[in-house]
Design a protein around this motif. Sequence first.
Motif: not given
Length: 403
Positions: A63-64, A69, A72, A75, A79
């Motif tokens: 997710a980084n 990222k 949205p 991501a 997550r």
Amino acid sequence: MSFGMVELITLLMGISGFSVGTNPNAPTPQAALEYAMPDADVVAYADIGAMVPGNYKVLTNLANQPQIKASPELAKAVRKMVAEIEGPRGLVKGMTGIDLATDVSDVTASLKIVPKREPDFVVAVHGKFTAATIDKVAKLASKQTIKVGANVWFDAGDGNAIGLKNGVMLAGSTQLVKDRMADTWKAPAFTAGTNLGTASDALGAKPVFALVVGLSQTARTAALADIKGQNFLTDMIKRHKVWSFTVHKDGIGWTWTDSNKTGLDSMAQICDGAIDILRAAQIAPRGMAKIALGALDSYKGTNKQIDDLVRRKADIMKIVDMNTGDGQFKAQVDKDPKTLKLSVRLTGKTLSEVVPAGGLLPLGGFAYLFMLRESGPKMESSMPPPTPLPAPAKKQGTAPKRP
């Protein structure tokens, strides 16, 4: 969730870091098989340290990644996926002190088929375990631990037990675990041609996974009883002495020991065919991808998702290249008519150059996010909503029928 092809391609590019690594703490064959059953019908081994820690780190950092990222929705989905994995991991660590992502090095299981009841088995796990680990597990099961010198074990009920012997966690049939707790326990012999001898040879090549099968007459009879008629499978069960299959970071391998020369020749021919299929399975997906990508330009402007694919053609081809090979992997096939043994080793730069199933991990991520997408709000369709049919006119003076 509403995300399209661009996000999915981004995800596949992001998880390209998944791979089979090297476990610096991988055991020797003697250490891995120290507590195995001498007369096991099946032996299985998995090098967790070569597969889990590195890939888990890539997963949690997914997710980084800047490209993920930037979306949205993607991501958020990533997550959620990580949270669903981290939750059970944290729960197990809090209750037992065992971190499933970092504390387990390797697992070896041996199993013996017993007629009319559950098989006998024992599993040996190398990792970061202490007597306190067993105490916590026993407490969770509301059981009392038993000390045997510096070792500890407990009866888990239902004919099973869990213990710790010289830092190795053991689990399995109660009597088997209890026997191995004693100071008098001696590691089994690895006689050539036996299951454990074959397993020792297989583990000597440092695989990340190994499976060895050599059925006893009792196990053969039980297996044949479940199969009707004479066929290739029944012939294999009757003829074979022992066979093995291994997965390595750079390919796969297998061995087969037959009981007659005709059977050995048949298996050699089957192996040649299997190798041809594996080569074709590398080339065919590449060819199909090139054809499909080459034809995409003809459909520009007809669909937003197709336009997205056209813009990411290079990335799509890169994903295909990362998860397939050119079919030119090395194939070493040795057929020994004296010992009636066939040995095969297929080697490439990576596992995916031999087995295109190396791409199943990215496809697994694709499938997972597809399920997330399906479980969330539906994407808006470009199709107009169906026009409701008019209600049928009621006849005058006729009472409605009961449903």
